[in-house]
Design a protein around this motif. Structure first.
Motif, mmCIF file in Angstrom:
data_model
loop_
_atom_site.group_PDB
_atom_site.id
_atom_site.type_symbol
_atom_site.label_atom_id
_atom_site.label_comp_id
_atom_site.label_asym_id
_atom_site.label_seq_id
_atom_site.Cartn_x
_atom_site.Cartn_y
_atom_site.Cartn_z
ATOM 1 N N LEU A 38 13.145 -4.074 30.643
ATOM 2 C CA LEU A 38 12.972 -3.138 31.750
ATOM 3 C C LEU A 38 13.395 -3.730 33.087
ATOM 4 O O LEU A 38 13.875 -3.007 33.965
ATOM 5 C CB LEU A 38 11.512 -2.690 31.826
ATOM 6 N N SER A 39 13.234 -5.018 33.264
ATOM 7 C CA SER A 39 13.554 -5.606 34.563
ATOM 8 C C SER A 39 14.994 -6.117 34.657
ATOM 9 O O SER A 39 15.646 -5.939 35.680
ATOM 10 C CB SER A 39 12.585 -6.735 34.886
ATOM 11 N N THR A 40 15.498 -6.744 33.592
ATOM 12 C CA THR A 40 16.833 -7.343 33.667
ATOM 13 C C THR A 40 17.898 -6.553 32.914
ATOM 14 O O THR A 40 19.078 -6.726 33.176
ATOM 15 C CB THR A 40 16.818 -8.769 33.092
ATOM 16 N N GLY A 41 17.507 -5.739 31.952
ATOM 17 C CA GLY A 41 18.474 -5.004 31.158
ATOM 18 C C GLY A 41 19.025 -5.811 29.996
ATOM 19 O O GLY A 41 19.959 -5.388 29.324
ATOM 20 N N LYS A 42 18.453 -6.981 29.751
ATOM 21 C CA LYS A 42 18.917 -7.846 28.673
ATOM 22 C C LYS A 42 18.625 -7.203 27.318
ATOM 23 O O LYS A 42 17.560 -6.630 27.114
ATOM 24 C CB LYS A 42 18.196 -9.192 28.788
ATOM 25 N N ALA A 43 19.575 -7.294 26.388
ATOM 26 C CA ALA A 43 19.451 -6.593 25.117
ATOM 27 C C ALA A 43 18.822 -7.432 24.016
ATOM 28 O O ALA A 43 18.401 -6.894 23.003
ATOM 29 C CB ALA A 43 20.824 -6.126 24.654
ATOM 30 N N ARG A 44 18.729 -8.727 24.187
ATOM 31 C CA ARG A 44 18.215 -9.579 23.120
ATOM 32 C C ARG A 44 16.854 -10.154 23.469
ATOM 33 O O ARG A 44 16.490 -10.274 24.630
ATOM 34 C CB ARG A 44 19.192 -10.716 22.858
ATOM 35 N N ALA A 45 16.127 -10.539 22.422
ATOM 36 C CA ALA A 45 14.818 -11.186 22.553
ATOM 37 C C ALA A 45 13.833 -10.309 23.313
ATOM 38 O O ALA A 45 13.175 -10.739 24.238
ATOM 39 C CB ALA A 45 14.952 -12.553 23.217
ATOM 40 N N ASN A 46 13.746 -9.031 22.921
ATOM 41 C CA ASN A 46 12.816 -8.110 23.562
ATOM 42 C C ASN A 46 11.531 -8.010 22.771
ATOM 43 O O ASN A 46 11.548 -7.985 21.546
ATOM 44 C CB ASN A 46 13.423 -6.709 23.674
ATOM 45 N N TYR A 47 10.428 -7.923 23.489
ATOM 46 C CA TYR A 47 9.127 -7.710 22.878
ATOM 47 C C TYR A 47 8.765 -6.245 23.036
ATOM 48 O O TYR A 47 8.722 -5.730 24.150
ATOM 49 C CB TYR A 47 8.070 -8.602 23.542
ATOM 50 N N ARG A 48 8.496 -5.566 21.922
ATOM 51 C CA ARG A 48 8.210 -4.139 21.955
ATOM 52 C C ARG A 48 6.952 -3.824 22.748
ATOM 53 O O ARG A 48 6.878 -2.815 23.424
ATOM 54 C CB ARG A 48 8.028 -3.604 20.538
ATOM 55 N N ASP A 49 5.944 -4.681 22.625
ATOM 56 C CA ASP A 49 4.665 -4.415 23.275
ATOM 57 C C ASP A 49 4.792 -4.335 24.789
ATOM 58 O O ASP A 49 4.098 -3.556 25.437
ATOM 59 C CB ASP A 49 3.646 -5.492 22.917
ATOM 60 N N PHE A 50 5.663 -5.151 25.358
ATOM 61 C CA PHE A 50 5.787 -5.221 26.805
ATOM 62 C C PHE A 50 7.057 -4.556 27.326
ATOM 63 O O PHE A 50 7.133 -4.210 28.498
ATOM 64 C CB PHE A 50 5.764 -6.687 27.257
ATOM 65 N N GLY A 51 8.080 -4.454 26.502
ATOM 66 C CA GLY A 51 9.355 -3.908 26.949
ATOM 67 C C GLY A 51 10.131 -4.891 27.804
ATOM 68 O O GLY A 51 10.966 -4.495 28.609
ATOM 69 N N LEU A 52 9.844 -6.175 27.637
ATOM 70 C CA LEU A 52 10.478 -7.217 28.432
ATOM 71 C C LEU A 52 11.159 -8.235 27.524
ATOM 72 O O LEU A 52 10.783 -8.399 26.376
ATOM 73 C CB LEU A 52 9.434 -7.941 29.286
ATOM 74 N N SER A 53 12.144 -8.922 28.089
ATOM 75 C CA SER A 53 12.773 -10.000 27.331
ATOM 76 C C SER A 53 11.860 -11.211 27.349
ATOM 77 O O SER A 53 10.940 -11.317 28.168
ATOM 78 C CB SER A 53 14.131 -10.346 27.941
ATOM 79 N N GLY A 54 12.110 -12.155 26.470
ATOM 80 C CA GLY A 54 11.259 -13.331 26.353
ATOM 81 C C GLY A 54 11.209 -14.154 27.626
ATOM 82 O O GLY A 54 10.158 -14.642 28.038
ATOM 83 N N HIS A 55 12.353 -14.283 28.277
ATOM 84 C CA HIS A 55 12.415 -15.062 29.506
ATOM 85 C C HIS A 55 11.592 -14.411 30.614
ATOM 86 O O HIS A 55 10.804 -15.069 31.298
ATOM 87 C CB HIS A 55 13.875 -15.202 29.935
#
Length: 100
Positions: free
Chosen positions: A64-81
């Motif tokens: 949601l914040s960076t638009g990164k397509a990999r390493a996303n967590y479904r619970d938060f909608g955010l990438s790992g970084h």
């Protein structure tokens, strides 16, 4: 940060998927009901008529914040970084920092 064109393409696909969702769902229900082969082929033709990008399998989950397509967590909608940064800044309630 993902390229803006990729993010816009994904938004366009989401709009198309929402637009054709009911058509796809109704034709899939018809396929289950129909028993003749010719009618089945006819309904498959209807199912293939919407644009290719309206298929839900073509959607990709993005941060949601960076638009990164990999390493996303479904619970938060955010990438790992991004998730790690927010946890260290104590911005996510209930998430704890890892320590070992």
């Amino acid at each position: 940060m993902a390229r803006k064109s990729w993010i816009q393409r994904e938004k366009k696909r989401q709009k198309l998927e929402q637009k054709y969702h009911l058509i796809r769902r109704s034709s899939k229900k018809e396929i289950k009901k129909v028993q003749s082969v010719s009618d089945n082929q006819e309904i498959h033709g209807k199912l293939q008529s919407p644009p290719r990008n309206s298929a839900p399998t073509r959607l990709r989950r993005r941060c949601l914040s960076t638009g990164k397509a990999r390493a996303n967590y479904r619970d938060f909608g955010l990438s790992g970084h991004t998730l790690r940064e927010m946890v260290y800044a104590c911005l996510l309630p209930g998430a704890t920092r890892s320590s070992w």
